[in-house]
Design a protein around this motif. Structure first.
Motif, mmCIF file in Angstrom:
data_model
loop_
_atom_site.group_PDB
_atom_site.id
_atom_site.type_symbol
_atom_site.label_atom_id
_atom_site.label_comp_id
_atom_site.label_asym_id
_atom_site.label_seq_id
_atom_site.Cartn_x
_atom_site.Cartn_y
_atom_site.Cartn_z
ATOM 1 N N VAL A 60 0.864 -1.173 0.000
ATOM 2 C CA VAL A 60 0.000 0.000 0.000
ATOM 3 C C VAL A 60 0.906 1.230 0.000
ATOM 4 O O VAL A 60 1.151 1.836 1.040
ATOM 5 C CB VAL A 60 -0.945 0.009 1.227
ATOM 6 C CG1 VAL A 60 -1.949 1.149 1.129
ATOM 7 C CG2 VAL A 60 -1.649 -1.331 1.383
ATOM 8 N N ARG A 62 2.095 5.087 -0.797
ATOM 9 C CA ARG A 62 1.480 6.409 -0.854
ATOM 10 C C ARG A 62 2.418 7.349 -1.548
ATOM 11 O O ARG A 62 3.533 7.526 -1.081
ATOM 12 C CB ARG A 62 1.146 6.926 0.545
ATOM 13 C CG ARG A 62 0.065 6.126 1.207
ATOM 14 C CD ARG A 62 -1.264 6.363 0.506
ATOM 15 N NE ARG A 62 -2.298 5.511 1.046
ATOM 16 C CZ ARG A 62 -2.994 4.628 0.338
ATOM 17 N NH1 ARG A 62 -2.756 4.458 -0.934
ATOM 18 N NH2 ARG A 62 -3.925 3.917 0.887
ATOM 19 N N PRO A 63 2.039 7.914 -2.632
ATOM 20 C CA PRO A 63 0.853 7.596 -3.414
ATOM 21 C C PRO A 63 1.032 6.256 -4.129
ATOM 22 O O PRO A 63 2.134 5.748 -4.229
ATOM 23 C CB PRO A 63 0.756 8.743 -4.420
ATOM 24 C CG PRO A 63 2.166 9.191 -4.611
ATOM 25 C CD PRO A 63 2.847 8.975 -3.279
ATOM 26 N N SER A 64 -0.069 5.704 -4.648
ATOM 27 C CA SER A 64 0.015 4.399 -5.318
ATOM 28 C C SER A 64 0.665 4.507 -6.691
ATOM 29 O O SER A 64 1.095 3.508 -7.241
ATOM 30 C CB SER A 64 -1.373 3.772 -5.450
ATOM 31 O OG SER A 64 -2.218 4.605 -6.210
ATOM 32 N N ALA A 120 7.473 6.017 -4.411
ATOM 33 C CA ALA A 120 6.484 6.221 -3.356
ATOM 34 C C ALA A 120 7.137 6.939 -2.172
ATOM 35 O O ALA A 120 8.312 6.716 -1.870
ATOM 36 C CB ALA A 120 5.913 4.881 -2.900
ATOM 37 N N ARG A 122 6.024 6.689 0.967
ATOM 38 C CA ARG A 122 5.990 5.698 2.043
ATOM 39 C C ARG A 122 5.254 4.481 1.538
ATOM 40 O O ARG A 122 4.549 4.551 0.542
ATOM 41 C CB ARG A 122 5.319 6.185 3.327
ATOM 42 C CG ARG A 122 4.517 7.374 3.350
ATOM 43 C CD ARG A 122 3.929 7.772 4.721
ATOM 44 N NE ARG A 122 4.041 6.855 5.814
ATOM 45 C CZ ARG A 122 4.976 6.930 6.791
ATOM 46 N NH1 ARG A 122 5.859 7.880 6.763
ATOM 47 N NH2 ARG A 122 5.003 6.065 7.767
ATOM 48 N N THR A 123 5.417 3.381 2.248
ATOM 49 C CA THR A 123 4.658 2.194 1.876
ATOM 50 C C THR A 123 4.387 1.339 3.104
ATOM 51 O O THR A 123 5.167 1.328 4.055
ATOM 52 C CB THR A 123 5.380 1.368 0.777
ATOM 53 O OG1 THR A 123 4.480 0.438 0.221
ATOM 54 C CG2 THR A 123 6.586 0.637 1.310
#
Length: 149
Positions: A60, A62-64, A120, A122-123
């Motif tokens: 998941v 952020r952003p994808s 990304a 963060r993830t």
């Protein structure tokens, strides 16, 4: 620091390639030579089938993705799995992969890292792992065959 002429996309593709090579090559790397073991122990270790693991990973980031590629960071994670050579199934909310634990564990780390390398901020990775203490174990196909159409 990468050479300024490399685009961010080129750097992320090179990083994803490096991560998939790292993940897939970790298990095939030659171990450090150990003192000679007895012939019986060596034969037993060589003849024993490898353990089997099933893992599901959902990333998941952020952003994808980006405005031009909505799932760019997720796609980078899936590309690492595709390059690994293990059996996998991509689903709408995660990817299931199966194989020996010594290949699965580094792969999970590389998949997580691939989203960050793709850009990304963060993830979050949600991981489920199933394995037994002994050898073998059911495959994904065996577990879901009766539910498939």
């Amino acid at each position: 620091m990468a050479h300024p002429s490399f685009s961010r996309l080129s750097r992320s593709r090179l990083s994803a390639l490096w991560l998939s090579t790292l993940a897939c090559g970790a298990a095939s790397a030659q171990p450090t030579p150990q003192p000679a073991a007895s012939a019986a122990a060596t034969t037993a270790a060589t003849a024993a089938p490898s353990r089997h693991m099933i893992a599901e990973i959902q990333v998941v980031p952020r952003p994808s993705g980006t405005a031009d590629d909505r799932y760019k960071h997720v796609d980078a994670a899936i590309a690492v799995i595709q390059a690994c050579g293990l059996r996998y199934e991509v689903h709408g909310m995660g990817t299931v992969v199966e194989g020996p634990p010594e290949k699965i564990w580094p792969l999970l780390q590389a998949v997580h890292q691939a989203t960050l390398e793709a850009g990304a901020e963060r993830t979050l990775s949600i991981i489920k792992v199933s394995s037994g203490a002994g050898t073998g174990g059911p495959s994904v196909d065996e577990l879901v065959r009766k539910f498939r159409r």
